[in-house]
Write a protein that holds these residues in place. Structure first.
Motif, PDB file in Angstrom:
ATOM      1  N   VAL A  93       0.379  -1.142   0.028  1.00 14.57           N
ATOM      2  CA  VAL A  93       0.024   0.188   0.026  1.00 14.57           C
ATOM      3  C   VAL A  93       0.906   1.250  -0.286  1.00 14.57           C
ATOM      4  O   VAL A  93       0.330   2.145  -0.747  1.00 14.57           O
ATOM      5  CB  VAL A  93      -0.780  -0.018   1.363  1.00 14.57           C
ATOM      6  N   SER A  94       1.766   1.076   0.255  1.00 13.19           N
ATOM      7  CA  SER A  94       3.196   2.379   0.735  1.00 13.19           C
ATOM      8  C   SER A  94       3.036   2.682  -0.670  1.00 13.19           C
ATOM      9  O   SER A  94       3.418   3.789  -0.826  1.00 13.19           O
ATOM     10  CB  SER A  94       3.961   1.853   1.782  1.00 13.19           C
ATOM     11  N   ARG A  95       3.714   1.262  -1.418  1.00 14.40           N
ATOM     12  CA  ARG A  95       4.141   1.941  -2.902  1.00 14.40           C
ATOM     13  C   ARG A  95       3.339   2.586  -3.513  1.00 14.40           C
ATOM     14  O   ARG A  95       3.318   3.343  -4.102  1.00 14.40           O
ATOM     15  CB  ARG A  95       5.420   0.549  -3.108  1.00 14.40           C
ATOM     16  N   GLN A  96       1.650   2.197  -3.290  1.00 13.99           N
ATOM     17  CA  GLN A  96       0.835   2.891  -4.452  1.00 13.99           C
ATOM     18  C   GLN A  96       0.580   4.073  -3.870  1.00 13.99           C
ATOM     19  O   GLN A  96       0.418   5.156  -4.449  1.00 13.99           O
ATOM     20  CB  GLN A  96      -0.636   1.848  -4.345  1.00 13.99           C
ATOM     21  N   VAL A  97       0.583   4.282  -2.473  1.00 14.20           N
ATOM     22  CA  VAL A  97       0.090   5.247  -2.096  1.00 14.20           C
ATOM     23  C   VAL A  97       1.192   6.307  -2.206  1.00 14.20           C
ATOM     24  O   VAL A  97       0.704   7.939  -2.579  1.00 14.20           O
ATOM     25  CB  VAL A  97      -0.746   5.562  -0.446  1.00 14.20           C
ATOM     26  N   SER A  98       2.816   6.082  -1.839  1.00 15.82           N
ATOM     27  CA  SER A  98       3.986   7.221  -2.440  1.00 15.82           C
ATOM     28  C   SER A  98       3.802   7.210  -4.066  1.00 15.82           C
ATOM     29  O   SER A  98       3.925   8.602  -3.736  1.00 15.82           O
ATOM     30  CB  SER A  98       4.799   5.591  -2.271  1.00 15.82           C
ATOM     31  N   GLY A  99       3.488   6.385  -4.796  1.00 13.91           N
ATOM     32  CA  GLY A  99       3.158   6.663  -6.199  1.00 13.91           C
ATOM     33  C   GLY A  99       1.636   7.800  -6.865  1.00 13.91           C
ATOM     34  O   GLY A  99       2.138   9.402  -7.431  1.00 13.91           O
ATOM     35  N   ILE A 100       0.880   8.075  -5.662  1.00 17.09           N
ATOM     36  CA  ILE A 100      -0.511   8.939  -6.086  1.00 17.09           C
ATOM     37  C   ILE A 100       0.305   9.592  -5.940  1.00 17.09           C
ATOM     38  O   ILE A 100       0.239  11.314  -6.292  1.00 17.09           O
ATOM     39  CB  ILE A 100      -1.230   8.009  -5.639  1.00 17.09           C
ATOM     40  N   LEU A 101       1.030  10.516  -4.508  1.00 17.64           N
ATOM     41  CA  LEU A 101       1.027  11.565  -3.486  1.00 17.64           C
ATOM     42  C   LEU A 101       1.880  12.183  -4.430  1.00 17.64           C
ATOM     43  O   LEU A 101       2.638  13.741  -4.736  1.00 17.64           O
ATOM     44  CB  LEU A 101       1.810  11.350  -1.683  1.00 17.64           C
ATOM     45  N   ASP A 102       3.316  11.470  -4.832  1.00 16.60           N
ATOM     46  CA  ASP A 102       4.305  11.826  -6.238  1.00 16.60           C
ATOM     47  C   ASP A 102       3.784  12.752  -7.302  1.00 16.60           C
ATOM     48  O   ASP A 102       3.709  13.532  -7.685  1.00 16.60           O
ATOM     49  CB  ASP A 102       5.153  10.856  -6.187  1.00 16.60           C
ATOM     50  N   VAL A 103       2.776  11.972  -7.541  1.00 12.08           N
ATOM     51  CA  VAL A 103       1.849  12.691  -9.146  1.00 12.08           C
ATOM     52  C   VAL A 103       1.041  13.707  -8.206  1.00 12.08           C
ATOM     53  O   VAL A 103       1.853  14.486  -9.467  1.00 12.08           O
ATOM     54  CB  VAL A 103       1.272  11.650  -9.785  1.00 12.08           C
ATOM     55  N   GLU A 104       0.183  13.072  -7.034  1.00 11.47           N
ATOM     56  CA  GLU A 104      -0.512  14.629  -7.295  1.00 11.47           C
ATOM     57  C   GLU A 104      -0.311  15.946  -5.927  1.00 11.47           C
ATOM     58  O   GLU A 104      -0.207  16.904  -6.685  1.00 11.47           O
ATOM     59  CB  GLU A 104      -1.923  13.729  -6.694  1.00 11.47           C
ATOM     60  N   ASP A 105       0.955  15.800  -6.001  1.00 14.32           N
ATOM     61  CA  ASP A 105       1.628  16.238  -4.841  1.00 14.32           C
ATOM     62  C   ASP A 105       0.734  17.070  -3.733  1.00 14.32           C
ATOM     63  O   ASP A 105       0.634  18.766  -3.868  1.00 14.32           O
ATOM     64  CB  ASP A 105       2.668  17.397  -5.810  1.00 14.32           C
ATOM     65  N   PRO A 106      -0.401  16.976  -3.241  1.00 12.77           N
ATOM     66  CA  PRO A 106      -0.940  17.649  -2.513  1.00 12.77           C
ATOM     67  C   PRO A 106      -0.669  17.879  -0.760  1.00 12.77           C
ATOM     68  O   PRO A 106      -1.238  18.623  -0.139  1.00 12.77           O
ATOM     69  CB  PRO A 106      -2.038  16.233  -1.781  1.00 12.77           C
ATOM     70  N   ILE A 107       0.213  17.560  -0.517  1.00  9.18           N
ATOM     71  CA  ILE A 107       1.210  18.231   0.692  1.00  9.18           C
ATOM     72  C   ILE A 107       2.204  19.118   0.639  1.00  9.18           C
ATOM     73  O   ILE A 107       3.309  18.013   0.148  1.00  9.18           O
ATOM     74  CB  ILE A 107       1.286  16.691   1.907  1.00  9.18           C
ATOM     75  N   PRO A 108       2.711  20.420   0.801  1.00  6.56           N
ATOM     76  CA  PRO A 108       2.932  20.882   0.022  1.00  6.56           C
ATOM     77  C   PRO A 108       5.127  20.790   1.469  1.00  6.56           C
ATOM     78  O   PRO A 108       5.144  20.589   2.994  1.00  6.56           O
ATOM     79  CB  PRO A 108       3.003  22.783   0.409  1.00  6.56           C
ATOM     80  N   GLY A 109       5.615  20.925   0.490  1.00  3.15           N
ATOM     81  CA  GLY A 109       7.072  20.084   1.984  1.00  3.15           C
ATOM     82  C   GLY A 109       7.602  19.654   1.966  1.00  3.15           C
ATOM     83  O   GLY A 109       7.239  18.115   1.349  1.00  3.15           O
ATOM     84  N   GLU A 110       8.214  18.595   2.936  1.00  4.73           N
ATOM     85  CA  GLU A 110       8.515  17.532   2.914  1.00  4.73           C
ATOM     86  C   GLU A 110       7.256  16.791   4.431  1.00  4.73           C
ATOM     87  O   GLU A 110       7.192  17.464   5.417  1.00  4.73           O
ATOM     88  CB  GLU A 110       9.861  17.521   4.223  1.00  4.73           C
ATOM     89  N   TYR A 111       6.924  15.672   4.283  1.00  6.05           N
ATOM     90  CA  TYR A 111       6.188  14.803   5.038  1.00  6.05           C
ATOM     91  C   TYR A 111       6.670  13.425   4.746  1.00  6.05           C
ATOM     92  O   TYR A 111       7.536  12.516   4.588  1.00  6.05           O
ATOM     93  CB  TYR A 111       5.014  14.558   4.187  1.00  6.05           C
ATOM     94  N   THR A 112       6.751  12.641   6.425  1.00  5.47           N
ATOM     95  CA  THR A 112       6.941  10.934   6.529  1.00  5.47           C
ATOM     96  C   THR A 112       5.469  10.917   6.224  1.00  5.47           C
ATOM     97  O   THR A 112       4.838  10.980   6.746  1.00  5.47           O
ATOM     98  CB  THR A 112       7.241  10.755   7.839  1.00  5.47           C
TER      99      THR A 112
END
Length: 152
Positions: free
Chosen positions: A55-74
């Motif tokens: 799930v982390s791999r898939q979610v990470s991919g979506i977040l990289d493309v959509e970029d909904p969170i500004p700055g760094e996050y864990t």
């Protein structure tokens, strides 16, 4: 629920469900430049580390493309665990009869923290019995709620 949480939920839940898991809930803690996004997943067979990785791999991919969170996050992907957080009225309803710990965003009847028996859900309120008093807590006021594990 904040608009950021609603946006993340709408973006990530379908991806998680397409992988065969339930999106139990999402926590987003903005800590200046270093934020935390915690995604809880569940499955009738339980959750293994491999499930979280998938799930982390898939979610990470979506977040990289959509970029909904500004700055760094864990990003953390986890099972709800024994002290399961509760996010929705349906989840509260499923755990009626259990002991819960609830923290509110602002004081209600002079207090923010409640620990007691989850009695039920009435419309948009969570009913919690603390000692001999029942409280109807509006769900939108709940900051954090967890089931207290029973060890028998």
């Amino acid at each position: 629920m904040s608009s950021k949480l609603e946006q993340l939920q709408a973006m990530l839940a379908p991806v998680i469900e397409a992988l065969g898991y339930e999106c139990w809930g999402i926590e987003y803690i903005s800590q200046g430049r270093h934020s935390l996004l915690r995604v809880y997943i569940d499955h009738s067979n339980g959750i293994l580390v491999e499930d979280c990785e998938k799930v982390s791999r898939q979610v990470s991919g979506i977040l990289d493309v959509e970029d909904p969170i500004p700055g760094e996050y864990t990003l953390e992907v986890s099972s709800p665990g024994m002290d399961r957080p509760l996010f929705t009225l349906e989840q509260f309803n499923a755990f009626v009869g259990e002991q819960v710990k609830i923290r509110l965003r602002s004081p209600y009847e002079g207090r923010r923290n409640f620990q007691g028996l989850l009695r039920g859900v009435e419309e948009q309120d969570v009913v919690v019995q603390v000692d001999d008093h029942e409280y109807l807590l509006p769900v939108e006021m709940i900051d954090k709620a967890n089931v207290i594990p029973r060890f028998e």
